[in-house]
Design a protein around this motif. Structure first.
Motif, PDB file in Angstrom:
ATOM      1  N   GLU A  59      -3.039  -7.633  -1.301  1.00 34.43           N
ATOM      2  CA  GLU A  59      -3.429  -6.688  -2.367  1.00 34.43           C
ATOM      3  C   GLU A  59      -4.625  -7.220  -3.156  1.00 34.43           C
ATOM      4  O   GLU A  59      -5.568  -6.480  -3.445  1.00 34.43           O
ATOM      5  CB  GLU A  59      -2.242  -6.420  -3.304  1.00 34.43           C
ATOM      6  N   GLN A  60      -4.594  -8.528  -3.457  1.00 34.82           N
ATOM      7  CA  GLN A  60      -5.727  -9.103  -4.203  1.00 34.82           C
ATOM      8  C   GLN A  60      -7.030  -8.990  -3.420  1.00 34.82           C
ATOM      9  O   GLN A  60      -8.107  -8.861  -3.984  1.00 34.82           O
ATOM     10  CB  GLN A  60      -5.448 -10.568  -4.538  1.00 34.82           C
ATOM     11  N   ALA A  61      -6.915  -9.034  -2.085  1.00 39.03           N
ATOM     12  CA  ALA A  61      -8.122  -8.936  -1.245  1.00 39.03           C
ATOM     13  C   ALA A  61      -8.628  -7.496  -1.151  1.00 39.03           C
ATOM     14  O   ALA A  61      -9.741  -7.267  -0.693  1.00 39.03           O
ATOM     15  CB  ALA A  61      -7.819  -9.472   0.158  1.00 39.03           C
ATOM     16  N   GLY A  62      -7.795  -6.529  -1.548  1.00 41.11           N
ATOM     17  CA  GLY A  62      -8.224  -5.128  -1.494  1.00 41.11           C
ATOM     18  C   GLY A  62      -7.838  -4.413  -0.215  1.00 41.11           C
ATOM     19  O   GLY A  62      -8.468  -3.421   0.161  1.00 41.11           O
ATOM     20  N   MET A  63      -6.781  -4.875   0.445  1.00 47.10           N
ATOM     21  CA  MET A  63      -6.316  -4.236   1.682  1.00 47.10           C
ATOM     22  C   MET A  63      -5.901  -2.785   1.394  1.00 47.10           C
ATOM     23  O   MET A  63      -5.300  -2.512   0.363  1.00 47.10           O
ATOM     24  CB  MET A  63      -5.102  -5.039   2.190  1.00 47.10           C
TER      25      MET A  63
ATOM     26  N   LYS B 220     -10.639   9.330   6.267  1.00 50.00           N
ATOM     27  CA  LYS B 220     -10.900   9.776   7.645  1.00 50.00           C
ATOM     28  C   LYS B 220     -12.088  10.750   7.648  1.00 50.00           C
ATOM     29  O   LYS B 220     -13.022  10.599   8.428  1.00 50.00           O
ATOM     30  CB  LYS B 220      -9.641  10.460   8.210  1.00 50.00           C
ATOM     31  N   ASN B 221     -12.034  11.716   6.759  1.00 46.50           N
ATOM     32  CA  ASN B 221     -13.077  12.750   6.759  1.00 46.50           C
ATOM     33  C   ASN B 221     -14.448  12.171   6.423  1.00 46.50           C
ATOM     34  O   ASN B 221     -15.474  12.642   6.893  1.00 46.50           O
ATOM     35  CB  ASN B 221     -12.730  13.870   5.762  1.00 46.50           C
ATOM     36  N   GLU B 222     -14.430  11.114   5.586  1.00 45.33           N
ATOM     37  CA  GLU B 222     -15.714  10.530   5.181  1.00 45.33           C
ATOM     38  C   GLU B 222     -16.127   9.364   6.073  1.00 45.33           C
ATOM     39  O   GLU B 222     -17.138   8.716   5.838  1.00 45.33           O
ATOM     40  CB  GLU B 222     -15.624  10.086   3.714  1.00 45.33           C
ATOM     41  N   GLY B 223     -15.313   9.064   7.079  1.00 50.75           N
ATOM     42  CA  GLY B 223     -15.673   8.001   8.029  1.00 50.75           C
ATOM     43  C   GLY B 223     -15.488   6.600   7.468  1.00 50.75           C
ATOM     44  O   GLY B 223     -16.036   5.636   8.005  1.00 50.75           O
ATOM     45  N   GLU B 224     -14.674   6.475   6.376  1.00 55.85           N
ATOM     46  CA  GLU B 224     -14.417   5.123   5.856  1.00 55.85           C
ATOM     47  C   GLU B 224     -13.205   4.537   6.567  1.00 55.85           C
ATOM     48  O   GLU B 224     -12.118   5.124   6.562  1.00 55.85           O
ATOM     49  CB  GLU B 224     -14.158   5.151   4.343  1.00 55.85           C
ATOM     50  N   LYS B 225     -13.403   3.380   7.185  1.00 56.57           N
ATOM     51  CA  LYS B 225     -12.315   2.778   7.978  1.00 56.57           C
ATOM     52  C   LYS B 225     -11.237   2.179   7.086  1.00 56.57           C
ATOM     53  O   LYS B 225     -11.546   1.575   6.051  1.00 56.57           O
ATOM     54  CB  LYS B 225     -12.871   1.649   8.850  1.00 56.57           C
ATOM     55  N   VAL B 226     -10.016   2.311   7.513  1.00 62.32           N
ATOM     56  CA  VAL B 226      -8.875   1.708   6.818  1.00 62.32           C
ATOM     57  C   VAL B 226      -8.653   0.303   7.388  1.00 62.32           C
ATOM     58  O   VAL B 226      -8.579   0.129   8.602  1.00 62.32           O
ATOM     59  CB  VAL B 226      -7.606   2.573   7.042  1.00 62.32           C
ATOM     60  N   ALA B 227      -8.551  -0.682   6.489  1.00 64.68           N
ATOM     61  CA  ALA B 227      -8.257  -2.058   6.930  1.00 64.68           C
ATOM     62  C   ALA B 227      -6.840  -2.384   6.486  1.00 64.68           C
ATOM     63  O   ALA B 227      -6.508  -2.238   5.310  1.00 64.68           O
ATOM     64  CB  ALA B 227      -9.236  -3.027   6.295  1.00 64.68           C
ATOM     65  N   TRP B 228      -6.024  -2.778   7.437  1.00 68.72           N
ATOM     66  CA  TRP B 228      -4.641  -3.130   7.062  1.00 68.72           C
ATOM     67  C   TRP B 228      -4.114  -4.277   7.891  1.00 68.72           C
ATOM     68  O   TRP B 228      -4.640  -4.563   8.984  1.00 68.72           O
ATOM     69  CB  TRP B 228      -3.726  -1.922   7.054  1.00 68.72           C
ATOM     70  N   VAL B 229      -3.124  -4.945   7.330  1.00 68.94           N
ATOM     71  CA  VAL B 229      -2.482  -6.086   7.994  1.00 68.94           C
ATOM     72  C   VAL B 229      -0.975  -5.964   7.825  1.00 68.94           C
ATOM     73  O   VAL B 229      -0.512  -5.195   6.988  1.00 68.94           O
ATOM     74  CB  VAL B 229      -2.885  -7.454   7.374  1.00 68.94           C
ATOM     75  N   THR B 230      -0.275  -6.785   8.574  1.00 65.04           N
ATOM     76  CA  THR B 230       1.153  -6.907   8.297  1.00 65.04           C
ATOM     77  C   THR B 230       1.332  -7.962   7.211  1.00 65.04           C
ATOM     78  O   THR B 230       0.499  -8.864   7.041  1.00 65.04           O
ATOM     79  CB  THR B 230       1.955  -7.361   9.535  1.00 65.04           C
ATOM     80  N   ALA B 231       2.406  -7.821   6.457  1.00 62.79           N
ATOM     81  CA  ALA B 231       2.834  -8.878   5.529  1.00 62.79           C
ATOM     82  C   ALA B 231       4.349  -8.760   5.482  1.00 62.79           C
ATOM     83  O   ALA B 231       4.910  -7.679   5.719  1.00 62.79           O
ATOM     84  CB  ALA B 231       2.241  -8.687   4.147  1.00 62.79           C
TER      85      ALA B 231
END
Ligand code: KIV
Length: 283
Positions: A35-39, A14-25
């Motif tokens: 996980e293999q995709a780097g989520m 958050k502080n560095e402005g890097e967005k979190v990418a997430w999905v449901t599984a």
């Protein structure tokens, strides 16, 4: 393999402005692929009731459904931050009940945090669960468990009165001790205001860009859930089409004798003659 993240990594992002990418599984293979995709994170949402179990809404989902799907997801994604979603009536009855059920997610399914729906009316259980040492992600805006009260699966905060209530809810959720907040189906102007007003990470599902990360439901973004697709979804694949076509090809192959071929069977280890003798023993 990337190291499993901690809450501090999400604060840093958050502080560095890097967005979190997430999905449901909801199961082992989907979690493993994520996980293999780097989520960055995985939500085992109670949306599993609709996407996986075929219910009309999320209300019938039980604690044991959620725990067993979280366990499968943890097995598939041992190094990913997992958010366990508390199902309808697992935290509404009493704060004691909420702490007990949140604890089950941790003890039985090794989640990293739990998520629950509701603003001011959920602050009692958010505080109780946080005070018990667990991490709570709040969830406001379109909250599917109360879609009846909202008049359906409808975007929220589009008018001043409803936006004002959501700002109050967001502040209350942070005040109660939530470590992060998910906004669902609200206009980006409101997301931006809430993200600036709060200090905790703010994530969006259908709430636009101005926050700390984006969540999508795997069934929607992969084109597996065919009942309806919310406006905010970008479809990255059409898995339903791929699966239906594969099933159709298989049916044709079976009926036409094209499957199995010689490559798909186990070959005898002794001679044909010896096998013939064996068969004759039974004649
Ligand atoms: O259950 C779920 O997947 C959710 C999302 C709709 C945010 O709670």
């Amino acid at each position: 393999m990337a190291q499993k993240k901690t809450m501090l990594d999400f604060v840093k992002m958050k502080n560095e402005g890097e967005k979190v990418a997430w999905v449901t599984a909801y199961d082992y293979p989907m979690a493993s692929f994520a996980e293999q995709a780097g989520m960055d994170m995985i939500l085992v949402g109670d949306s599993l009731g609709m996407v996986i179990l075929g219910y009309e809404n999320t209300l019938p989902v039980t604690m044991s459904d959620c725990i067993s799907h979280c366990q499968a997801v943890r097995r598939g994604a041992p190094n990913t931050w997992i958010v366990g979603d508390m199902p309808f009536m697992s935290y509404q009855k009493s704060d004691e009940d909420a702490v007990e059920n949140a604890g089950r997610f941790y003890k039985e399914a090794y989640v990293d945090c739990i998520k629950l729906e509701g603003g001011r009316r959920a602050t009692g259980c958010i505080k109780a669960i946080s005070d018990a040492g667990m991490l709570v992600m709040g969830h406001i805006g379109l909250t599917p468990q109360s879609s009846g009260q909202l008049g359906g699966f409808k975007a929220q905060g589009r008018d001043i009165a409803s936006a004002r209530e959501l700002v109050k809810d967001a502040l209350a959720v942070q005040e109660a001790g939530a470590y992060a907040l998910l906004l669902e189906a609200v206009p980006p102007e409101l997301t931006e205001f809430i993200a600036k007003k709060l200090t905790i990470p703010i994530y969006s599902i259908g709430a636009g860009v101005p926050c700390d990360g984006q969540l999508l439901i795997c069934g929607d973004m992969l084109g597996m859930f065919q009942v309806f697709t919310p406006k905010f979804v970008k479809k990255y694949a059409n898995v339903a089409e791929i699966e239906i076509n594969a099933f159709k090809e298989y049916i044709i192959d079976v009926k036409g004798g094209e499957f199995p071929t010689n490559n798909h069977v186990y070959h005898i280890l002794d001679s044909k003659e010896e096998f013939q003798k064996l068969f004759e023993e039974f004649d």
